[in-house]
Design a protein around this motif. Structure first.
Motif, PDB file in Angstrom:
ATOM      1  N   ARG A 275       0.809  -1.219   0.000  1.00 14.50           N
ATOM      2  CA  ARG A 275       0.000   0.000   0.000  1.00 14.50           C
ATOM      3  C   ARG A 275       0.845   1.273   0.000  1.00 14.50           C
ATOM      4  O   ARG A 275       0.475   2.279   0.612  1.00 14.50           O
ATOM      5  CB  ARG A 275      -0.911   0.051   1.219  1.00 14.50           C
ATOM      6  CG  ARG A 275      -1.870  -1.112   1.262  1.00 14.50           C
ATOM      7  CD  ARG A 275      -3.245  -0.626   1.551  1.00 14.50           C
ATOM      8  NE  ARG A 275      -4.142  -1.744   1.726  1.00 14.50           N
ATOM      9  CZ  ARG A 275      -5.359  -1.631   2.201  1.00 14.50           C
ATOM     10  NH1 ARG A 275      -5.810  -0.467   2.563  1.00 14.50           N
ATOM     11  NH2 ARG A 275      -6.120  -2.673   2.329  1.00 14.50           N
ATOM     12  N   ASP A 314      -9.956  -2.214   8.954  1.00 18.09           N
ATOM     13  CA  ASP A 314      -9.325  -3.406   8.403  1.00 18.09           C
ATOM     14  C   ASP A 314      -8.083  -3.762   9.212  1.00 18.09           C
ATOM     15  O   ASP A 314      -7.090  -3.052   9.209  1.00 18.09           O
ATOM     16  CB  ASP A 314      -8.947  -3.122   6.939  1.00 18.09           C
ATOM     17  CG  ASP A 314      -8.187  -4.274   6.312  1.00 18.09           C
ATOM     18  OD1 ASP A 314      -8.134  -5.348   6.922  1.00 18.09           O
ATOM     19  OD2 ASP A 314      -7.651  -4.084   5.209  1.00 18.09           O
ATOM     20  N   HIS A 317      -4.652  -4.202   7.329  1.00 18.98           N
ATOM     21  CA  HIS A 317      -3.946  -3.050   6.767  1.00 18.98           C
ATOM     22  C   HIS A 317      -2.534  -3.026   7.353  1.00 18.98           C
ATOM     23  O   HIS A 317      -2.341  -3.378   8.516  1.00 18.98           O
ATOM     24  CB  HIS A 317      -4.726  -1.779   7.137  1.00 18.98           C
ATOM     25  CG  HIS A 317      -4.174  -0.535   6.535  1.00 18.98           C
ATOM     26  ND1 HIS A 317      -3.086   0.106   7.066  1.00 18.98           N
ATOM     27  CD2 HIS A 317      -4.530   0.185   5.444  1.00 18.98           C
ATOM     28  CE1 HIS A 317      -2.806   1.172   6.322  1.00 18.98           C
ATOM     29  NE2 HIS A 317      -3.673   1.227   5.334  1.00 18.98           N
TER      30      HIS A 317
END
Lengths: 459, 588
Positions: A275, A314, A317
């Protein structure tokens, strides 16, 4: 003699490249004097031949490449420390913002600290009473632990953090001297209102007298956030290991910290990991979290409660994920409990304190604590299963026992998890409340509790 | 050797020029502070160096000195019960010298050169020896005889050898080689960590490494000399599994590498192991253990080195003929250290930013495990078992480190977040885990445990698989819709799960189960199943059968002491008795 350079060659985002420098050291502190006379700070990220790459702490706005002057100060980033810092408010860079005079330093320390030798660590096993049942009873916090709160946007993590800071104490044993207790609070990128909530809460309850606050607000430069937790932890280490205090460090919000880290990494054009966060996010976070602990032969301790908001709730993550790999457990907030109006909305089944086993039991809390914990856990899990069944197949599908557990889960949430923001339950109140709840369950079902305790406590 | 000059500093990576005399992978000392580093790349006279300590304060122009030798470990008496950092510096000595915090540029000896050890020879004058041969031993701890071996570059005839008290650097023997040169043999040797120690032949592993953990020993055993990995998300109990193996595995020497994990966990091991007793010898477990600790906040490059340091020490004890087990917790942190260095070197990244050579490095590491005939004139058999924890982000098994590891290891213990969430520990998922050693060790198990053990295993596993199929149906139409036979299957599967596979690492008796006890326990559960099946076929209500009182006893089998195994066997009689009563009740 400190040389002054006027050779800034580029400024991109939070990074500045200075040319033709000599004798610059890695991680050296940098001072930039703007054309207006304003002084800003930065640190060296990389030296390559005669070029130095500098990370700006306060952002690049207004710097003129041709006219600004750069000085390399020949030392790392340091903070001046003194016991007078208690009761004071600083900005994210360690400058006082409460309008009072400057701190007269007793000692200055590098904010990066040094790792504690694993051989010199002392194992955390002293119970801290927070007055919150879901923590004391089920996810017991011990001195020297790092126990984060995994929350989400709009959930009351700040209120709970303030409550912990207000109520946390160690059960005093007779004859032992009362130890000094302090709170170090670091805010990274939180809003003015949130910061104000903490300051006012600390002032109202008098906790401010034993608190040091570092505040970096949402509109302060993001880059400044990189040093904020380190300043706070260096202060905590000073209070704990030099002054023998028990220090509780609250770091909020780690998600903002990680985003600042990503910003710098992106500006340096590094290869991103998951990410877009840098590949060294784990290592970087560990240099913050691992600064909790106890040292053999020293009186003080550092206990950390980092708070992070999980993007989209989440747990996988990268930020909560990597945090969970470093910290000793986690307190997870549940949105569905919050919607039911339950405070604090702690998701009991997902939360965990890895060090609880060493901090509970006879002589620490009470002999029945471990058994009560296991039994509560089993009953609540059974209750949630019954609830799930009921949602699919309806009340009629529940057996008599299922109905009992269903009721138990309701009561457990309403009475045990739920408590007032200013309600300070002792561990004994928490344990006794568990026994009250066990009365709902047939005695034969209480398999996880030793018979001796059943006789003694189930009245 | 010529001194180099730094031209670039970027975190743990520095580049120095004027290094043309140094070799690739040489150890260097950086700046006046003498930080330790290793050359990992050479371009012309420019060397890229990874530094094993913090580099803040280092600048362009600082000197770099090459030591002219690769990163090596010291081998000899004094290793056992020690705790080292990633490059074999004893942490207790560092604490003595530098205090509670780790500071830089400290130089401490890996092995104490002043202690005198009592050396007892095992060969005599005139014996022919070559590299790897044992010439004598030192009783290092109660559990470990530290055998002294001829270094790998020496071959010849023993000229003289004496019993007595020596330090590790004093000669204990002399060997005359072909050229009539006399070579003094001391107890201390060194070995470069990145080079596997040689052996004569590698063999197929045939013996299981028993761990005292029922789910592992029964369903997914690892062989002595084999490889295993434990991937799982945080909170699924990786570290507890690793600790349990380090405590109870029946290897003779344990090397535990804490690679990039929590500081408090290492402290836990340090405080707990001296207290715990080896189930066989009754001696503290610490007396067979070496710890390597490079916690997550210690320098990242040393983390990369720590697994190599650990495995070289393990190989050294393997060469003495011991069965050695190495636990690495966690290899993901090691891979991340590689990724960080690779990023700083500006290499082209592979998957998820990991270097393209990730798979090669991982397989090279696991291939250092094995059962071998060691080198030397006399054959000895030693084995090295490697067990690596993997911490994939979010528990996602498609992570490159997990995938590269699964390509080389033979045993896969899959930790499931779901089981951990239900507090079923060890949370090893029986449906997705596997072992490839079943056939290798079958003979051994039939001989040493029981002839029908492999068969029982298959039967129990079939029941568990059947349960997962039936669960689908139950979810749709409810438990009542199942046939009586299937109800019994569901109940037996539950019994296998809760009464057998579930094991409490913190319970004094349950923490370790011998294979004998495991066998009897599983045998009782399956015996109940078979007998119950007969009743079910005779139309006796399944509800009554599975609520028999004896089930309570079956549930408590795991807490029966090893010495009272008979109590477990006796349960079978009770099963028969109670079933008979039940049968009589319904046949009247």
């Amino acid at each position: 003699m400190i040389k002054e350079y006027k050779t800034i060659s580029e400024i991109v985002g939070p990074l500045m490249l200075v040319k033709n420098v000599e004798n610059v050291k890695y991680e050296e502190l940098v001072e930039i004097e703007l054309q207006t006379g304003e002084i800003r700070n930065g640190k060296v990220l990389e030296v390559n031949k005669d070029m130095a790459l500098v990370q700006l702490f306060e952002g690049a706005r207004g710097i003129n490449i041709g006219q600004s002057k750069v000085r390399f100060l020949g030392k790392g980033v340091e903070i001046a420390l003194s016991e007078d810092m208690l009761g004071r408010v600083f900005d994210g860079q360690g400058r006082p913002i409460d309008g009072k005079e400057k701190i007269l330093p007793e000692i200055t320390k590098d904010i990066n600290g040094s790792p504690i030798n694993p051989f010199s660590r002392d194992y955390p096993n002293e119970f801290i009473q927070t007055g919150i049942s879901t923590i004391d009873g089920l996810n017991t916090l011990v001195r020297g632990q790092k126990l984060p709160i995994f929350s989400g946007s709009g959930l009351p993590h700040n209120r709970m953090a303030a409550q912990i800071a207000r109520q946390a104490k160690v059960l005093e044993k007779e004859g032992e001297p009362i130890t000094k207790f302090a709170v170090v609070f670091a805010a990274m990128g939180i809003t003015f209102e949130e910061a104000q909530f903490f300051i006012e809460d600390f002032q109202k309850t008098g906790a401010i007298e034993r608190t040091v606050l570092f505040i970096n607000l949402a509109n302060d430069p993001a880059i400044e956030r990189i040093s904020t937790p380190r300043l706070a932890l260096t202060t905590a280490e000073y209070l704990a290991f030099d002054k023998g205090m028990h220090v509780l460090v609250i770091l909020t919000d780690m998600t903002n910290y990680c985003e600042a880290l990503r910003e710098i990494s992106a500006a340096r054009q590094e290869v991103p990991g998951r990410r877009g966060y840098p590949g060294y996010l784990y290592t970087d976070l560990s240099t913050i979290y691992e600064r909790a602990g106890r040292i053999k032969g020293k009186e003080g301790s550092i206990t950390q409660i980092p708070i992070l908001t999980m993007p989209e709730d989440d747990k996988t993550h990268p930020i909560p994920d990597l945090t969970g790999y470093i910290t000793e457990g986690q307190i997870v907030f549940s949105r569905s409990l919050h919607r039911k109006g339950i405070y604090p909305p702690v998701d009991v089944l997902q939360s965990l304190s890895r060090l609880k086993d060493k901090g509970i039991g006879k002589g620490k809390t009470r002999e029945d604590h471990a058994d009560v914990f296991n039994q509560l856990f089993a009953c609540y899990a059974a209750g949630l299963e019954a609830r799930e069944l009921e949602a699919i197949l309806g009340q009629a599908a529940l057996s008599d026992l299922d109905k009992i557990y269903y009721k138990f889960a309701e009561e457990f949430e309403k009475r045990y998890i739920n408590q007032g923001e200013y309600e300070n339950r002792t561990i004994f109140e928490t344990l006794n409340m568990s026994w009250e709840l066990f009365k709902l369950i047939p005695k034969v079902e209480l398999k996880r509790i030793r018979d001796a305790y059943l006789e003694k406590y189930l009245k | 050797m010529k001194t180099g000059k730094i031209i670039k500093v970027a975190g743990p990576l520095i580049i120095a020029e004027g290094m043309e005399e140094a070799n690739l992978f040489d150890v260097v000392k950086v700046s006046k502070m003498e930080l330790i580093g290793e050359i990992i790349e050479m371009r012309g006279d420019k060397a890229s160096i990874q530094v094993y300590e913090e580099t803040s304060g280092i600048g362009v122009g600082d000197p770099v000195y090459s030591l002219g030798m690769p990163l090596s470990v010291e081998l000899g008496p004094g290793l056992i019960s020690k705790i080292y950092d990633g490059i074999q510096r004893p942490l207790d000595l560092i604490a003595e010298q530098a205090g509670d915090l780790l500071t830089r540029g400290i130089s401490v000896p890996a092995i104490d050169k002043n202690i005198k050890w009592h050396f007892i020879p095992l060969v005599k004058k005139g014996d022919e020896v070559s590299g790897g041969d044992i010439i004598g031993y030192v009783q290092e701890t109660v559990l470990i005889k530290h055998y002294i071996m001829i270094p790998h570059n020496v071959e010849g005839v023993i000229e003289n050898i004496t019993e007595g008290d020596f330090t590790v650097v004093e000669p204990v023997a002399e060997v005359k080689n072909k050229n009539n040169e006399k070579i003094k043999i001391q107890m201390l040797q060194t070995w470069p960590v990145r080079k596997p120690r040689p052996y004569k032949v590698k063999k197929n592993p045939t013996e299981p490494m028993l761990t005292g953990q029922r789910v592992i020993d029964t369903f997914f055993p690892v062989a002595k000399g084999g490889t295993a990995c434990v991937p799982g998300p945080f909170g699924s109990g990786k570290t507890v599994v690793q600790h349990q193996l380090a405590k109870w595995a029946d290897a003779e020497v344990i090397v535990y590498v804490g690679c990039g994990e929590r500081g408090n966990e290492m402290t836990d091991v340090l405080l707990e192991f001296p207290e715990l007793k080896d189930p066989k010898s009754g001696e503290p477990l610490m007396k067979r253990t070496i710890l390597i600790a490079n916690t997550s906040n210690m320098p990242v490059a040393a983390r990369e080195a720590s697994v190599y340091t650990g495995i070289t020490l393990a190989e050294y004890f393997r060469d003495m003929g011991y069965s050695v087990a190495l636990m690495a917790d966690s290899t993901s942190r090691w891979a991340e250290a590689m990724r960080e260095m690779s990023g700083r070197l500006e290499e082209m990244p592979g998957e998820e930013g990991y270097p393209a050579y990730l798979g090669t490095r991982i397989s090279e590491f696991y291939e250092r495990a094995g059962k071998v005939i060691t080198s030397g004139k006399k054959d000895k058999e030693g084995s090295l078992t490697v067990i690596g924890a993997v911490s994939p982000p979010g528990g996602d098994l498609s992570d490159p480190v997990v995938q590269a590891t699964l390509r080389v290891v033979k045993v896969f213990w899959s930790l499931s977040a779901n089981l951990a969430y239900r507090r079923h520990f060890p949370a090893i998922d029986w449906l997705t885990s596997y072992t490839l050693y079943d056939n290798n060790i079958k003979q051994w198990l039939m001989k040493n445990v029981s002839n029908d053990w492999p068969e029982m295993k298959v039967k129990a596993m079939t029941i568990l698989q059947k349960e997962s199929e039936l669960e689908e149906i139950v979810r749709l139409v409810g438990l009542d819709a199942l046939s009586a036979e299937n109800r019994l299957f569901m109940d037996t599967a539950k019994s296998i799960r809760e009464d057998y596979l579930h094991q409490n690492a913190f319970h004094e008796i349950d923490t370790y189960t011998s294979s004998k006890k495991s066998y009897e326990m599983l045998s009782v559960i399956l015996f109940f199943h078979d007998e119950a099946m007969n009743l079910v076929k005779a139309d006796i209500p399944v509800k009554d059968i599975i609520n028999l009182e004896v089930k309570e006893k079956i549930a408590r089998m795991k807490y029966i002491d090893e010495k009272e195994i008979n109590k477990i066997i006796e349960i079978k009689n009770e099963i028969l008795e109670q079933m008979k009563i039940l049968k009589d009740k319904y046949t009247i």
